[in-house]
Design an enzyme around this catalytic site. Sequence first.
Site, PDB file in Angstrom:
ATOM      1  N   CYS A   2       0.794  -1.243   0.000  1.00 46.98           N
ATOM      2  CA  CYS A   2       0.000   0.000   0.000  1.00 46.98           C
ATOM      3  C   CYS A   2       0.829   1.298   0.000  1.00 46.98           C
ATOM      4  CB  CYS A   2      -0.894   0.053   1.215  1.00 46.98           C
ATOM      5  SG  CYS A   2      -1.877  -1.404   1.506  1.00 46.98           S
ATOM      6  N   ARG A  27       5.120  -0.026  -5.443  1.00 45.46           N
ATOM      7  CA  ARG A  27       4.967  -0.780  -4.195  1.00 45.46           C
ATOM      8  C   ARG A  27       3.948  -1.907  -4.336  1.00 45.46           C
ATOM      9  NH1 ARG A  27       6.737   2.064   0.482  1.00 45.46           N
ATOM     10  NH2 ARG A  27       5.089   1.167   1.745  1.00 45.46           N
ATOM     11  N   TRP A  75      -3.177  -2.637  -1.320  1.00 39.85           N
ATOM     12  CA  TRP A  75      -2.806  -4.021  -1.650  1.00 39.85           C
ATOM     13  C   TRP A  75      -3.621  -4.874  -0.692  1.00 39.85           C
ATOM     14  CZ3 TRP A  75      -0.309  -8.212   0.737  1.00 39.85           C
ATOM     15  CH2 TRP A  75       0.236  -9.172  -0.136  1.00 39.85           C
ATOM     16  N   ASN A  99      -1.841   1.847   6.050  1.00 39.63           N
ATOM     17  CA  ASN A  99      -0.974   0.733   5.625  1.00 39.63           C
ATOM     18  C   ASN A  99      -0.755  -0.136   6.845  1.00 39.63           C
ATOM     19  OD1 ASN A  99      -0.711   1.949   3.186  1.00 39.63           O
ATOM     20  ND2 ASN A  99       1.478   2.358   3.339  1.00 39.63           N
ATOM     21  N   GLY A 100      -0.782  -1.449   6.644  1.00 38.69           N
ATOM     22  CA  GLY A 100      -0.541  -2.351   7.763  1.00 38.69           C
ATOM     23  C   GLY A 100      -1.751  -3.238   8.009  1.00 38.69           C
ATOM     24  N   GLU A 482      17.560 -17.939  -6.821  1.00 37.24           N
ATOM     25  CA  GLU A 482      17.175 -16.566  -7.133  1.00 37.24           C
ATOM     26  C   GLU A 482      16.741 -16.439  -8.594  1.00 37.24           C
ATOM     27  OE1 GLU A 482      16.200 -14.083  -5.781  1.00 37.24           O
ATOM     28  OE2 GLU A 482      16.480 -12.471  -7.216  1.00 37.24           O
ATOM     29  N   LYS A 486      13.145 -15.029  -9.755  1.00 39.71           N
ATOM     30  CA  LYS A 486      13.047 -13.875 -10.660  1.00 39.71           C
ATOM     31  C   LYS A 486      12.117 -14.199 -11.821  1.00 39.71           C
ATOM     32  CE  LYS A 486      14.073 -11.327  -9.120  1.00 39.71           C
ATOM     33  NZ  LYS A 486      14.416 -10.783  -7.870  1.00 39.71           N
ATOM     34  N   GLU A 489       8.345 -14.602 -10.595  1.00 43.05           N
ATOM     35  CA  GLU A 489       7.583 -13.436 -10.169  1.00 43.05           C
ATOM     36  C   GLU A 489       7.231 -12.504 -11.314  1.00 43.05           C
ATOM     37  OE1 GLU A 489       9.411 -10.937  -7.147  1.00 43.05           O
ATOM     38  OE2 GLU A 489      11.389 -11.152  -8.026  1.00 43.05           O
ATOM     39  N   HIS A 505      16.402 -37.885  -7.538  1.00 44.83           N
ATOM     40  CA  HIS A 505      15.722 -38.426  -6.360  1.00 44.83           C
ATOM     41  C   HIS A 505      14.228 -38.105  -6.383  1.00 44.83           C
ATOM     42  CE1 HIS A 505      19.477 -39.765  -4.680  1.00 44.83           C
ATOM     43  NE2 HIS A 505      19.997 -38.589  -5.000  1.00 44.83           N
ATOM     44  N   LYS A 605       6.397  -4.226  -3.418  1.00 43.39           N
ATOM     45  CA  LYS A 605       7.839  -4.020  -3.293  1.00 43.39           C
ATOM     46  C   LYS A 605       8.311  -4.233  -1.866  1.00 43.39           C
ATOM     47  CE  LYS A 605      11.946  -2.901  -4.604  1.00 43.39           C
ATOM     48  NZ  LYS A 605      12.683  -3.991  -5.269  1.00 43.39           N
TER      49      LYS A 605
END
Length: 610
Positions: A2, A27, A75, A99-100, A482, A486, A489, A505, A605
């Site tokens: 947010c 964000r 968000w 936000n939160g 990583e 990448k 996402e 395996h 973000k």
Amino acid sequence: MCGIIGYTGNKKCVPILIEGLRTLEYRGYDSAGVTVANSGELVTVKSKGRLDDLENKLKSQDELTGTCGIGHTRWATHGEPSDKNSHPHSTSNLSLVHNGIIENYAEIEEMLISAGYSFSSETDTERGAKLVDMFYKKSNDPIDAIKNAISVIRGSYAFGIIFKAHEDTVYAVRKDSPLIVSHSDKGGFIASDIPALLGYTSKYYRLDEGVIAVVKKDSVSFCDTDGNSVDQKEETVSWNVEQAQKGGFPHFMIKEIHEEPEAIRKTVEPRIKNGLPYFGIEALDGCKLSSFEAIHIVACGTAMHAGLVGKALIEKLARTPVNVEVASEFRYRDPILGKNDLVILLSQSGETADTLAALRLAKSMGVYTLAIVNVIGSSVAREADSVLYTWAGPEIAVASTKAYSVQCALLYLLAIRIALSKKMIDEQTASGICSSMVEKIPASIEQALKMNDAVRDVASKLVSSEHLFYIGRDIDCALCTEASLKLKEISYIHSEAYAAGELKHGTISLITEGIPVIALVTVSKVCEKTVSGIREVRARGAYTVCVATKELAEKYDIPCDEMLVLPETDELLAPFTAATILQLLAYHVSALKGLDVDKPRNLAKSVTVE
Ligand code: AGP
């Protein structure tokens, strides 16, 4: 996660709020809204979707000429993305953005129902707004209302609030969620992050927890919850508007990948003194370093993957055990930490809720904490026993790239320092690695960036894949985790990172005709083993892309459909060029698919909620 903007000044606020929200788009959000104090009324306009949708709604609101207002990009956490769940949430007296997460929202709801309130959204925020309203009705005093509301609320919050009866003032308060305040001849602002303010000022206050900011067009003041006036430290932004813009690149992500050589230079060079790593922190430069018995690197997502690279380097050079952990697990699993352990918190934003909680847990257990953080003055940076900043500059794209590279570089320096203090390497060896880092890493990444077209060609062969695999051994395995994140996402292609020797395996059952397997080959000691893994998947029809160092590509007959040969460099430095190539690959797959590279769906973000 947010975005919050608030403005009070002499100008019409709607364009300022929208512009501010645009700078915070990175964000991550799924709906947006504004409230404007307009001729004695609080007028709220909000919309599910992108800011363009909100702007379209605002086009028919010519009468919105007010000069004080708040805006928000949401968000979703409590309730789906929708117009009614979007912020701001209002009552007849006030309007609030948040936000939160308000954890005890159900308890607050009961309290409010008894007081006669009803609700129109599913959000915790609406309960928060009505709680402030309930107290405001008793005292008619905004500060008293905010103070009483936050004494009830549990959880995390950054609130921006305007009151109908105080229509030139924005109030703000925060806990566990970032919020900054600024004041200049351009007016007063609150924002959840610096980019929203860059067009107006370079000075800002990072609001301390529990401090209420009262922002008017010609003044700003702060008070504690007892109403006493308090000071906040004024800070200066170390970067400018240009750095927060795309600078001719089509996306922030590709711009930020191109900034890696410079970011590594800035992060590494000042930390080498007389040829050896030097941090200017007693615990790292003095004898304490040799007393750390074990190291725990705690982080989330990409930062955690940098931690895996750090583990490989520290264990290799310093022979000190390193445990790398996802912060969201660490914080709840009652970790075993020895008094002589070191806990390293890695974070680009320094505001990731889980990482912050892990830091607080480690501190409560009396363990020395070191933050490696990119955002200056962020919560993790401020609360850790010591902090090393990565000087990568602002990272705007949701997908982290340059922040990862500089985290790896800093961990490399730390590995050398620990190895020296534990007498695992001598000064000559250490100084040799340091000078190679300075001279060769930025230069070889610059060479890697010249492979852009070749990488795009390979990416074009992967765009229609639904699944793919990354394989490697040793530090390559860490790099693969990583690379896989990448790609996932930003391209929405499912991928898995596997230790090349582990496929057989179980996972090799998923390798069928045409499945792409990207193999990373930079470690000579296990090269032949990785090549065997490549042969195994090729035998089952995999389409193989190999990313290998020049030396190994020349020395071994590596079977593959596509080969990307890394620029020549020392083996210990190859991970840096490999990381850049793998980031470029993910970028091009996403861009070729025509996706929103910088703002992938569902992602934020800075993840400031659990
Ligand atoms: C990076 O590409 C991710 N979007 C994400 O995993 C990120 O690295 C993670 O949320 C941790 O963020 P931090 O570094 O700001 O703590």
